[in-house]
Scaffold this motif. Structure first.
Motif, short mmCIF file in Angstrom:
data_model
loop_
_atom_site.label_atom_id
_atom_site.label_comp_id
_atom_site.label_asym_id
_atom_site.label_seq_id
_atom_site.Cartn_x
_atom_site.Cartn_y
_atom_site.Cartn_z
N UNK A 25 -25.00 12.90 37.72
CA UNK A 25 -24.06 13.47 38.69
C UNK A 25 -22.71 12.75 38.68
N UNK A 26 -22.71 11.44 38.50
CA UNK A 26 -21.47 10.68 38.49
C UNK A 26 -20.61 11.04 37.27
N UNK A 27 -21.25 11.16 36.11
CA UNK A 27 -20.51 11.52 34.89
C UNK A 27 -19.96 12.93 35.01
N UNK A 28 -20.77 13.85 35.50
CA UNK A 28 -20.34 15.24 35.64
C UNK A 28 -19.11 15.35 36.54
N UNK A 35 -23.31 19.71 36.27
CA UNK A 35 -24.41 18.82 35.89
C UNK A 35 -25.23 19.43 34.74
N UNK A 36 -25.34 20.77 34.73
CA UNK A 36 -26.05 21.41 33.63
C UNK A 36 -25.38 21.17 32.29
N UNK A 37 -24.05 21.26 32.28
CA UNK A 37 -23.30 21.00 31.05
C UNK A 37 -23.40 19.52 30.66
N UNK A 38 -23.32 18.65 31.66
CA UNK A 38 -23.44 17.21 31.39
C UNK A 38 -24.81 16.87 30.82
N UNK A 39 -25.81 17.72 31.07
CA UNK A 39 -27.14 17.49 30.53
C UNK A 39 -27.19 17.51 29.01
N UNK A 40 -26.13 18.02 28.38
CA UNK A 40 -26.04 17.96 26.92
C UNK A 40 -26.06 16.53 26.41
N UNK A 93 -19.70 13.62 24.11
CA UNK A 93 -20.71 14.22 23.23
C UNK A 93 -20.63 13.65 21.82
N UNK A 94 -19.43 13.30 21.35
CA UNK A 94 -19.30 12.63 20.05
C UNK A 94 -20.05 11.29 20.09
N UNK A 95 -19.88 10.57 21.21
CA UNK A 95 -20.58 9.29 21.37
C UNK A 95 -22.09 9.50 21.37
N UNK A 96 -22.54 10.58 21.99
CA UNK A 96 -23.97 10.83 22.07
C UNK A 96 -24.53 11.33 20.72
N UNK A 97 -23.71 12.02 19.94
CA UNK A 97 -24.13 12.40 18.59
C UNK A 97 -24.32 11.15 17.73
#
Length: 375
Positions: A25-28, A35-40, A93-97
């Motif tokens: 929630x904080x990141x979103x 929050x759904x998009x942040x779930x990626x 998302x680049x960081x998470x990839x």
């Protein structure tokens, strides 16, 4: 100490992988997305990891596994630093990839690395030490990250994760010896887990057992709150019990797997099936909820070390290829199990999801039973 550095690597990798769950929630809100998009942030690393394991084991050829693990550790540091300063979702998302590469690579190379660090008969126990890092991350790492995020902001959580990853990199650079592979893994070697009967049985067991586990585990908190009527404080306590039981189960599994790995796998599958079917049919009260958390956590602690040992002993000359395919199997089972559980929960409710998950675990137990004939 070299094995301990891999255990710290497991802790840092898993903490980073699941850190968004506690700070979503904080990141979103900060990045201006739902929050759904942040779930990626959670979904994408798993998809990349499923592909990265086999791809990296082939691409690495005869590179020293010490060098490969150090590169992966450095990439984990970079992933956390980029996440900590991410100005928008795309950068995050680049960081998470990048993290997905770390997750798939670490769990592909780390089990084989233990073969260079300890004698063959001590390898299951060494793997239990490495896998204990997963339980510690679940019990302490992720909750600590969430607490820090609530106190000083989510960027600090990723910053601390970067610092921990840097310490892990330094420790591995100092402690890991050269670990040249016996031979390069070719793309066609990735077919051997599918064509070797004993390894194929290990992969099938993993798919059914992990899918069943995550079809139910994803909804453990709602199960305890809604079906057993427990308060948030009690639920938090039982989640800690679950994690602690898994931590102990990992060490027990490491000791037993060196003696009879199929028996450990069968015990784990039957315990998971039994506790999930119990949860599907019996509800109400803190005692029942505590029993579910304790037995389920203990049983799951047995699974990673049992499945890893089973695959490695099934393909002693192609252990790296077997582990790469096993990592893919884990990631596919996690994603499909969580998705299937969500569909059942939405349409039929939590008890039905527990029943389905228990049935999948029973199928896994049947596969293990058949595998005894392949010994």
């Amino acid at each position: 100490m070299a094995v301990l550095s891999l255990a710290v690597g497991a802790f840092a990798t898993v903490t980073t992988e699941f850190l968004p769950i506690g700070v979503l929630p904080l990141v979103a809100a900060s990045l201006g997305v739902t929050e759904g998009t942040a779930g990626l942030m959670v979904t994408m690393p798993g998809i990349v990891a499923a592909i990265a394991g086999p791809a990296l084991i082939v691409a690495s050829g005869r590179l020293d596994r010490r060098a490969v693990l150090l590169v992966l550790s450095a990439l984990l540091v970079a992933s956390n630093l980029l996440a900590a300063i991410a100005p928008d979702l795309m950068t995050m998302l680049v960081a998470r990839l990048m993290l997905g590469l770390c997750v798939g690579g670490f769990w592909t190379f780390a089990p084989g690395a233990t073969a260079h660090l300890v004698p063959a008969d001590a390898q299951p126990r060494a793997m239990s030490y490495v896998l204990a890092g997963v339980s510690v991350a679940t019990v302490a790492g992720v909750p600590a990250g969430a607490l820090l995020a609530n106190l000083v902001g989510w960027r600090a959580s990723f910053g601390v994760a970067a610092g921990l990853s840097a310490l892990m990199f330094i420790a591995q650079m100092r402690l890991l010896p050269p670990m040249p592979p016996a031979h390069a893994t070719r793309a066609r070697d990735l077919l051997k887990p599918l064509t070797t009967p004993r390894a194929r049985a290990a992969l099938l067991t993993t798919l059914f057992l992990i899918a069943g586990h995550f079809a139910a585990y994803t909804y453990l908190t709602p199960l305890l709150q809604q079906r057993y009527g427990l308060s948030p404080v009690v639920v938090t306590t039982l989640l800690l019990v679950y994690g602690a039981a898994g931590f102990l189960g990992t060490f027990v599994g490491g000791r037993l797997a060196s003696r009879n790995v199929l028996a450990v796998a069968l015990l784990a599958a039957l315990l998971v099936a039994g506790v999930l079917l119990f949860a599907a049919t019996v509800g109400g009260g803190v005692v029942a909820g505590a029993l579910v958390a304790l037995v389920w956590g203990s049983a799951f602690g047995l699974i990673p070390v049992a499945m890893t040992t089973w695959m490695q002993t099934s393909l002693p000359r192609d252990a790296d290829a077997g582990q790469a395919v096993l990592v893919t199997g884990f990631q596919v089972a996690i994603a499909s199990g969580a998705f299937l559980g969500g569909v059942v929960v939405d349409h039929l409710g939590i008890p039905s999801a527990m029943g389905l998950a228990g049935a999948l675990a029973l199928v896994a137990a049947a596969v293990v039973g058949l595998a005894f004939r392949l010994r």
